[in-house]
Motif scaffolding. Structure first.
Motif, mmCIF file in Angstrom:
data_model
loop_
_atom_site.group_PDB
_atom_site.id
_atom_site.type_symbol
_atom_site.label_atom_id
_atom_site.label_comp_id
_atom_site.label_asym_id
_atom_site.label_seq_id
_atom_site.Cartn_x
_atom_site.Cartn_y
_atom_site.Cartn_z
ATOM 1 N N LYS A 46 0.844 -1.209 0.000
ATOM 2 C CA LYS A 46 0.000 0.000 0.000
ATOM 3 C C LYS A 46 0.875 1.254 0.000
ATOM 4 O O LYS A 46 0.582 2.228 -0.692
ATOM 5 C CB LYS A 46 -0.957 -0.016 1.198
ATOM 6 N N THR A 130 -1.221 -5.483 16.271
ATOM 7 C CA THR A 130 -2.539 -4.959 15.882
ATOM 8 C C THR A 130 -3.649 -5.804 16.514
ATOM 9 O O THR A 130 -4.619 -5.274 17.056
ATOM 10 C CB THR A 130 -2.680 -4.969 14.346
ATOM 11 N N GLY A 153 -5.686 -14.774 8.090
ATOM 12 C CA GLY A 153 -4.546 -13.924 7.721
ATOM 13 C C GLY A 153 -3.646 -13.645 8.917
ATOM 14 O O GLY A 153 -3.808 -14.231 9.998
ATOM 15 N N GLY A 154 -2.694 -12.732 8.715
ATOM 16 C CA GLY A 154 -1.728 -12.434 9.770
ATOM 17 C C GLY A 154 -2.380 -11.863 11.013
ATOM 18 O O GLY A 154 -2.169 -12.356 12.137
ATOM 19 N N VAL A 155 -3.191 -10.822 10.846
ATOM 20 C CA VAL A 155 -3.854 -10.216 12.003
ATOM 21 C C VAL A 155 -4.967 -11.135 12.502
ATOM 22 O O VAL A 155 -5.135 -11.339 13.710
ATOM 23 C CB VAL A 155 -4.435 -8.821 11.644
ATOM 24 N N SER A 175 -11.535 -18.657 3.887
ATOM 25 C CA SER A 175 -11.783 -19.606 2.804
ATOM 26 C C SER A 175 -11.501 -21.037 3.279
ATOM 27 O O SER A 175 -10.865 -21.244 4.318
ATOM 28 C CB SER A 175 -10.923 -19.257 1.589
ATOM 29 N N LYS A 178 -8.240 -22.484 4.658
ATOM 30 C CA LYS A 178 -7.731 -21.999 5.956
ATOM 31 C C LYS A 178 -8.511 -22.571 7.134
ATOM 32 O O LYS A 178 -8.352 -22.122 8.269
ATOM 33 C CB LYS A 178 -7.761 -20.475 5.966
ATOM 34 N N ARG A 254 -3.193 2.418 17.170
ATOM 35 C CA ARG A 254 -2.118 1.463 17.419
ATOM 36 C C ARG A 254 -1.174 1.989 18.498
ATOM 37 O O ARG A 254 -0.894 3.171 18.566
ATOM 38 C CB ARG A 254 -1.294 1.212 16.138
ATOM 39 N N GLY A 296 -3.589 -10.984 -1.377
ATOM 40 C CA GLY A 296 -4.698 -10.833 -0.433
ATOM 41 C C GLY A 296 -5.188 -12.134 0.154
ATOM 42 O O GLY A 296 -6.177 -12.151 0.890
ATOM 43 N N HIS A 297 -4.526 -13.249 -0.137
ATOM 44 C CA HIS A 297 -5.052 -14.542 0.317
ATOM 45 C C HIS A 297 -4.020 -15.400 1.036
ATOM 46 O O HIS A 297 -4.117 -16.623 1.022
ATOM 47 C CB HIS A 297 -5.645 -15.304 -0.874
ATOM 48 N N THR A 298 -3.041 -14.754 1.662
ATOM 49 C CA THR A 298 -2.068 -15.564 2.418
ATOM 50 C C THR A 298 -2.733 -16.108 3.681
ATOM 51 O O THR A 298 -3.731 -15.586 4.154
ATOM 52 C CB THR A 298 -0.835 -14.741 2.821
HETATM 53 N N1 LIG Z 1 -4.010 -0.115 10.866
HETATM 54 C C1 LIG Z 1 -3.099 -1.009 11.142
HETATM 55 O O1 LIG Z 1 -2.283 -0.762 12.015
HETATM 56 C C2 LIG Z 1 -3.096 -2.317 10.409
HETATM 57 C C3 LIG Z 1 -2.191 -3.298 10.829
HETATM 58 C C4 LIG Z 1 -2.202 -4.544 10.194
HETATM 59 C C5 LIG Z 1 -3.085 -4.784 9.146
HETATM 60 N N2 LIG Z 1 -3.920 -3.800 8.732
HETATM 61 C C6 LIG Z 1 -4.849 -4.057 7.604
HETATM 62 O O2 LIG Z 1 -5.683 -5.169 7.962
HETATM 63 C C7 LIG Z 1 -5.951 -5.965 6.814
HETATM 64 C C8 LIG Z 1 -5.540 -7.428 7.079
HETATM 65 O O3 LIG Z 1 -4.137 -7.479 7.308
HETATM 66 P P1 LIG Z 1 -3.383 -8.880 7.405
HETATM 67 O O4 LIG Z 1 -1.967 -8.586 7.669
HETATM 68 O O5 LIG Z 1 -4.120 -9.792 8.309
HETATM 69 O O6 LIG Z 1 -3.547 -9.382 5.887
HETATM 70 P P2 LIG Z 1 -3.302 -10.851 5.274
HETATM 71 O O7 LIG Z 1 -2.360 -11.606 6.123
HETATM 72 O O8 LIG Z 1 -3.027 -10.643 3.844
HETATM 73 O O9 LIG Z 1 -4.714 -11.548 5.446
HETATM 74 C C9 LIG Z 1 -5.847 -11.109 4.787
HETATM 75 C C10 LIG Z 1 -6.852 -12.251 4.886
HETATM 76 O O10 LIG Z 1 -8.117 -11.808 4.410
HETATM 77 C C11 LIG Z 1 -8.756 -12.950 3.870
HETATM 78 N N3 LIG Z 1 -9.827 -12.530 2.979
HETATM 79 C C12 LIG Z 1 -9.718 -11.900 1.793
HETATM 80 N N4 LIG Z 1 -10.961 -11.703 1.289
HETATM 81 C C13 LIG Z 1 -11.844 -12.227 2.188
HETATM 82 C C14 LIG Z 1 -13.262 -12.330 2.264
HETATM 83 N N5 LIG Z 1 -14.059 -11.853 1.311
HETATM 84 N N6 LIG Z 1 -13.811 -12.914 3.359
HETATM 85 C C15 LIG Z 1 -13.056 -13.397 4.353
HETATM 86 N N7 LIG Z 1 -11.706 -13.335 4.345
HETATM 87 C C16 LIG Z 1 -11.112 -12.755 3.274
HETATM 88 C C17 LIG Z 1 -7.652 -13.700 3.162
HETATM 89 O O11 LIG Z 1 -7.861 -15.090 3.174
HETATM 90 P P3 LIG Z 1 -8.761 -15.969 2.201
HETATM 91 O O12 LIG Z 1 -7.833 -16.597 1.215
HETATM 92 O O13 LIG Z 1 -9.358 -16.932 3.173
HETATM 93 O O14 LIG Z 1 -9.763 -15.101 1.527
HETATM 94 C C18 LIG Z 1 -6.449 -13.440 4.057
HETATM 95 O O15 LIG Z 1 -6.205 -14.532 4.942
HETATM 96 C C19 LIG Z 1 -5.212 -5.300 5.650
HETATM 97 O O16 LIG Z 1 -6.109 -4.429 5.001
HETATM 98 C C20 LIG Z 1 -4.132 -4.490 6.346
HETATM 99 O O17 LIG Z 1 -3.671 -3.388 5.583
HETATM 100 C C21 LIG Z 1 -3.947 -2.577 9.349
#
Ligand SMILES: NC(=O)c1ccc[n+]([C@@H]2O[C@H](COP(=O)([O-])OP(=O)(O)OC[C@H]3O[C@@H](n4cnc5c(N)ncnc54)[C@H](OP(=O)(O)O)[C@@H]3O)[C@@H](O)[C@H]2O)c1
Length: 307
Positions: A46, A130, A153-155, A175, A178, A254, A296-298
């Motif tokens: 981003k 987070t 996902g990670g969070v 999904s 997972k 945060r 977006g799907h890790t």
């Molecule tokens: N503000 C902050 O401080 C902060 C900090 C960390 C993260 N974030 C934001 O939080 C979001 C998640 O971060 P992350 O690190 O957890 O990302 P990530 O590790 O890429 O995980 C995203 C997860 O979303 C799932 N996903 C995608 N579309 C979906 C849907 N329609 N329904 C259900 N699950 C879905 C994906 O898995 P599937 O393959 O199962 O779809 C994936 O496991 C991002 O937008 C990130 O920028 C913000």
């Protein structure tokens, strides 16, 4: 000079490359860290895409990555750390993590306990931190039924573990691939995609109405989820905080502080929180690591490791 991976202008993955960058000198309150591992996060692409120009300082060529674990090489005055200390934390403003060396603000760093590997510690400042802030913000208790959107996902995998550890019932939307991950984090897996809200409602009939929502997806998924709870004020989104606010929920503030990071790493040491590392990549393949996250799907965390 230090080897690093970053981007040379705002844009897509084509702007990314390996390059050499001067080893920075730590100023007051800063640590020069020899990086052993760097967490890879959606925020990285981003920032590269130019979506964060208002909040993130970038000087080109810019090194990617916001969090690291490694060994203190040199410490500025009054940091409380010494050369040789194993630390993790958030990179200082204007510095990135996918590099042999980076700067970390000592106030946003904590010691890595011996039992915690660098690649795990490198994921604590952003994803686990987070999740920790969200669960504290929502004041999750054992009477809660928590809906986690993006639980694989990670969070999401960290938030699922922490809400489960607080005694709550956790409904984890992800999904099919997972399912095992969500269940191993203590969540009840609910398939994402069309009709997920009806599946959540059916499960909530059995385990109790949804009392809090952790959104890591945003958009239509967030909107549908808000309709599933009578407590929109307990909807938190870090994926789409502006939309969450319009719907009666919020984002979070945060806390990237040593105190919070010490609490997070203590949870890891005690086995309450186990960050799921899906895959590691060497620095030379950092582009592939970020591509995976950008898809977006890790599941769990992707980490860049250095020797
Ligand atoms: N503000 C902050 O401080 C902060 C900090 C960390 C993260 N974030 C934001 O939080 C979001 C998640 O971060 P992350 O690190 O957890 O990302 P990530 O590790 O890429 O995980 C995203 C997860 O979303 C799932 N996903 C995608 N579309 C979906 C849907 N329609 N329904 C259900 N699950 C879905 C994906 O898995 P599937 O393959 O199962 O779809 C994936 O496991 C991002 O937008 C990130 O920028 C913000």
């Amino acid at each position: 000079m230090a080897r690093a991976y970053g981007f040379v202008e705002y844009g897509g993955p084509e702007t990314q490359q390996l390059f050499d960058t001067p080893v920075p000198s730590p100023g007051p309150g800063q640590l020069l860290v020899a990086v052993r591992a760097a967490g890879v996060n959606p925020a990285d692409w981003k920032v590269r895409s130019g979506r964060r120009t208002g909040s993130v300082t970038v000087h080109f060529p810019a090194v990617l990555g916001r969090e690291v674990a490694g060994v203190v090489e040199a410490a500025g005055p009054d940091t409380g750390f010494r050369p040789g200390d194993a630390v993790f934390g958030a990179t200082a403003e204007g510095y990135g993590g996918y590099a042999e060396y980076t700067l970390v603000d000592a106030r946003a760093a904590a010691l890595v306990p011996q039992a915690v590997p660098f690649e795990v510690a490198a994921t604590l400042a952003v994803a686990a931190g987070t999740a920790f802030d969200i669960v504290e913000h929502l004041e999750i208790v054992d009477a809660d039924t928590v809906l986690v959107l993006g639980a694989g996902g990670g969070v999401g995998s960290a938030a699922t573990q922490l809400a489960h550890a607080a005694g709550a019932a956790v409904l984890g939307v992800a999904s099919a691939g997972k399912r095992d991950l969500v269940e191993s984090c203590g969540g009840m897996w609910i398939q994402s995609g069309d009709g997920f809200d009806a599946r959540v409602a059916a499960t909530a009939e059995l385990c109790g109405a949804v009392t809090a929502v952790v959104d890591l997806v945003g958009g239509d998924v967030l909107e549908r989820a808000v309709a599933l709870t009578r407590a929109p004020e307990r909807v938190v989104s870090v994926a789409d905080p502006a939309r969450a606010e319009e719907l009666g929920g919020s984002g979070i503030t945060r806390r990237r502080t040593r105190e919070v990071f010490e609490q997070v790493v203590a949870l890891v040491e005690r086995g309450v929180l186990t960050p799921r590392i899906e895959r590691t990549f060497p620095l030379a393949d950092a582009g592939a690591a970020l591509e995976l996250v950008e898809s977006g799907h890790t599941g769990g965390k992707i980490v860049v490791t250095l020797p």
